[in-house]
Design a protein around this motif. Structure first.
Motif, PDB file in Angstrom:
ATOM      1  N   HIS A 165     -19.450  33.919   0.793  1.00 48.50           N
ATOM      2  CA  HIS A 165     -18.873  33.836   2.130  1.00 48.50           C
ATOM      3  C   HIS A 165     -17.438  34.353   2.060  1.00 48.50           C
ATOM      4  O   HIS A 165     -16.729  34.117   1.078  1.00 48.50           O
ATOM      5  CB  HIS A 165     -18.880  32.380   2.639  1.00 48.50           C
ATOM      6  CG  HIS A 165     -20.170  31.999   3.317  1.00 48.50           C
ATOM      7  ND1 HIS A 165     -20.601  30.699   3.426  1.00 48.50           N
ATOM      8  CD2 HIS A 165     -21.103  32.762   3.948  1.00 48.50           C
ATOM      9  CE1 HIS A 165     -21.757  30.678   4.089  1.00 48.50           C
ATOM     10  NE2 HIS A 165     -22.082  31.910   4.402  1.00 48.50           N
ATOM     11  N   HIS A 196     -26.444  25.470   0.363  1.00 45.74           N
ATOM     12  CA  HIS A 196     -25.451  25.920   1.341  1.00 45.74           C
ATOM     13  C   HIS A 196     -26.144  26.943   2.230  1.00 45.74           C
ATOM     14  O   HIS A 196     -27.374  27.094   2.171  1.00 45.74           O
ATOM     15  CB  HIS A 196     -24.228  26.480   0.597  1.00 45.74           C
ATOM     16  CG  HIS A 196     -23.076  26.836   1.490  1.00 45.74           C
ATOM     17  ND1 HIS A 196     -22.587  26.001   2.462  1.00 45.74           N
ATOM     18  CD2 HIS A 196     -22.307  27.964   1.553  1.00 45.74           C
ATOM     19  CE1 HIS A 196     -21.580  26.601   3.072  1.00 45.74           C
ATOM     20  NE2 HIS A 196     -21.393  27.781   2.553  1.00 45.74           N
ATOM     21  N   HIS A 255     -14.367  32.649   0.800  1.00 46.84           N
ATOM     22  CA  HIS A 255     -14.360  32.274  -0.621  1.00 46.84           C
ATOM     23  C   HIS A 255     -14.164  33.472  -1.550  1.00 46.84           C
ATOM     24  O   HIS A 255     -13.730  33.291  -2.681  1.00 46.84           O
ATOM     25  CB  HIS A 255     -15.635  31.507  -0.984  1.00 46.84           C
ATOM     26  CG  HIS A 255     -15.668  30.141  -0.365  1.00 46.84           C
ATOM     27  ND1 HIS A 255     -15.434  28.981  -1.068  1.00 46.84           N
ATOM     28  CD2 HIS A 255     -15.862  29.760   0.926  1.00 46.84           C
ATOM     29  CE1 HIS A 255     -15.498  27.944  -0.248  1.00 46.84           C
ATOM     30  NE2 HIS A 255     -15.761  28.389   0.973  1.00 46.84           N
ATOM     31  N   HIS A 315     -19.458  31.460  -4.110  1.00 48.85           N
ATOM     32  CA  HIS A 315     -20.484  32.067  -3.268  1.00 48.85           C
ATOM     33  C   HIS A 315     -19.849  33.158  -2.420  1.00 48.85           C
ATOM     34  O   HIS A 315     -18.627  33.312  -2.382  1.00 48.85           O
ATOM     35  CB  HIS A 315     -21.208  31.018  -2.425  1.00 48.85           C
ATOM     36  CG  HIS A 315     -20.369  30.375  -1.367  1.00 48.85           C
ATOM     37  ND1 HIS A 315     -19.313  29.529  -1.646  1.00 48.85           N
ATOM     38  CD2 HIS A 315     -20.433  30.421  -0.002  1.00 48.85           C
ATOM     39  CE1 HIS A 315     -18.781  29.089  -0.520  1.00 48.85           C
ATOM     40  NE2 HIS A 315     -19.429  29.631   0.497  1.00 48.85           N
ATOM     41  N   ASP A 324     -18.852  25.148  -1.455  1.00 49.79           N
ATOM     42  CA  ASP A 324     -19.435  24.660  -0.199  1.00 49.79           C
ATOM     43  C   ASP A 324     -20.840  24.175  -0.532  1.00 49.79           C
ATOM     44  O   ASP A 324     -21.680  24.970  -0.965  1.00 49.79           O
ATOM     45  CB  ASP A 324     -19.530  25.779   0.826  1.00 49.79           C
ATOM     46  CG  ASP A 324     -18.172  26.211   1.356  1.00 49.79           C
ATOM     47  OD1 ASP A 324     -17.160  25.557   1.017  1.00 49.79           O
ATOM     48  OD2 ASP A 324     -18.127  27.203   2.112  1.00 49.79           O
TER      49      ASP A 324
HETATM   50 ZN   LIG Z   1     -19.554  28.919   2.560  1.00 52.48          ZN
END
Ligand SMILES: [Zn+2]
Length: 261
Positions: free
Chosen positions: A71, A161, A74, A69, A183
Motif C-alpha cells: 500500500h 489485510h 507503506h 506490504h 497493517d
Molecule cells: Zn495497508
C-alpha cells in the motif's frame, strides 16, 4: 551463541505514526531503527522525506528499508528516496550524495511496484541509474523464513489485510527484537510476531470500527494478556483513535518519538 557480546542499545524513532489521510497532521508510517552506526527503516510512507527533513536525518544514511506490504502509505516514499539519491544531492542538498547501497526488502513484487511507481510519476531514469551504479538492491522476504539484511535478522509473517502480500515483521538486531504488525487484522499470528519481543509496535487504526483488514483497539485489548512482548506501542492512528485517546490504556506513538531498547 551470542551471549559473550553485550547487547548494544537499539534506538527506534517513529518518523510517521498516522494513516494515509493525514489525520491530526501525522506523517505516514515509517520507523527508523539505529544500531551500531547503521540505519534502517521499517515501512516508508509517502511523507518520508518530510519526516527526515523534520528530524534531521540524511536519506543517504539509510542502509536498508523493510516493507510490510504494497500500500502506498507503506512503500510510496521509496520512489522519492531513489529520486532524491539521484537528483537532489548534486543540486545542493544539505547532505552529500549517497555512496552506500540502499537495500530494499519486502514481499514479492516490491521491486516491480517501486519501478512502476517511478514510471507513473515520470521519473523514469533514477531506478536504472541507481541499479547500474550498484546503489539499489532488492530482496524478497519469503514467508516465515529468516533473512539477513545488514545486521538485521528479519522474518516476515503473512497477515490478514486488504492486500494478499501483507506481512508483519520481526526484526532482531543488537541482541534486541522489534516486532511490527504492519497493517493487520487480528489473528493469532500476531502472538508469534510479538513473542518475547523487546518492543511490539502494533498498527491500530480505530477504537472500535469493524474492519476486515485492521485490528481495532477493542479487539487488541481482548488479546492483550496473550501478548508476551516486553513493551507494546500503538501506531498508524486514524482520526477515531486520535479523537478518543482518553480511552486508550496502551502506550501510543507520536511523530518523532524515540524509544531505546
Ligand atoms: Zn495497508
Amino acid at each position: 551463541m551470542t551471549a559473550s557480546a553485550s547487547p548494544a542499545s537499539v534506538r527506534i524513532q517513529f518518523l510517521g505514526t498516522g494513516g494515509p489521510f493525514a489525520s491530526g497532521a501525522r506523517l505516514q508510517t515509517c520507523i527508523l531503527i539505529e544500531s551500531s552506526g547503521r540505519r534502517y527503516l521499517i515501512d516508508c510512507g509517502m511523507t518520508v522525506l518530510v519526516a527526515m527533513a523534520r528530524f534531521g536525518i540524511d536519506p543517504g544514511s539509510i542502509d536498508a528499508v523493510l516493507i510490510t506490504h504494497l500500500h502506498g502509505d507503506h512503500y510510496g516514499g521509496l520512489p522519492l528516496m531513489i529520486l532524491e539519491a539521484c537528483v537532489n544531492a548534486p543540486e545542493g542538498s544539505t547532505y552529500p550524495p549517497r555512496t552506500r547501497p540502499l537495500c530494499v526488502a519486502g514481499p514479492a513484487g516490491t521491486e516491480e511496484h517501486v519501478q512502476n511507481a517511478l514510471d507513473v510519476f515520470e521519473w523514469r531514469t533514477p531506478f536504472a541509474t541507481m541499479k547500474n551504479a550498484g546503489l539499489l538492491q532488492f530482496i524478497t522476504l519469503e514467508p516465515r523464513r529468516e533473512a539477513a539484511i545488514g545486521d538485521l535478522r528479519v522474518t516476515a509473517f503473512p497477515v490478514v489485510h486488504y492486500t494478499p502480500e501483507a506481512t508483519a515483521l520481526r526484526v532482531t538486531v543488537g541482541g534486541k527484537t522489534i516486532a511490527y504488525s504492519g497493517d493487520a487484522a487480528w489473528t493469532d499470528t500476531l502472538l508469534d510476531v510479538a513473542a518475547d519481543a523487546d518492543l511490539f509496535i502494533c498498527g491500530v487504526y480505530t477504537i472500535d470500527v469493524a474492519q476486515g483488514g485492521f485490528v481495532n483497539y477493542r479487539t487488541l485489548e481482548q488479546h492483550r494478556d496473550r501478548l508476551t512482548c516486553k513493551r507494546l506501542v500503538l501506531t498508524h492512528l486514524g482520526a477515531q483513535m486520535q479523537n478518543r485517546l482518553g480511552e486508550v490504556k496502551e502506550e501510543v506513538a507520536s511523530d518523532g518519538l524515540v524509544i531505546t531498547v
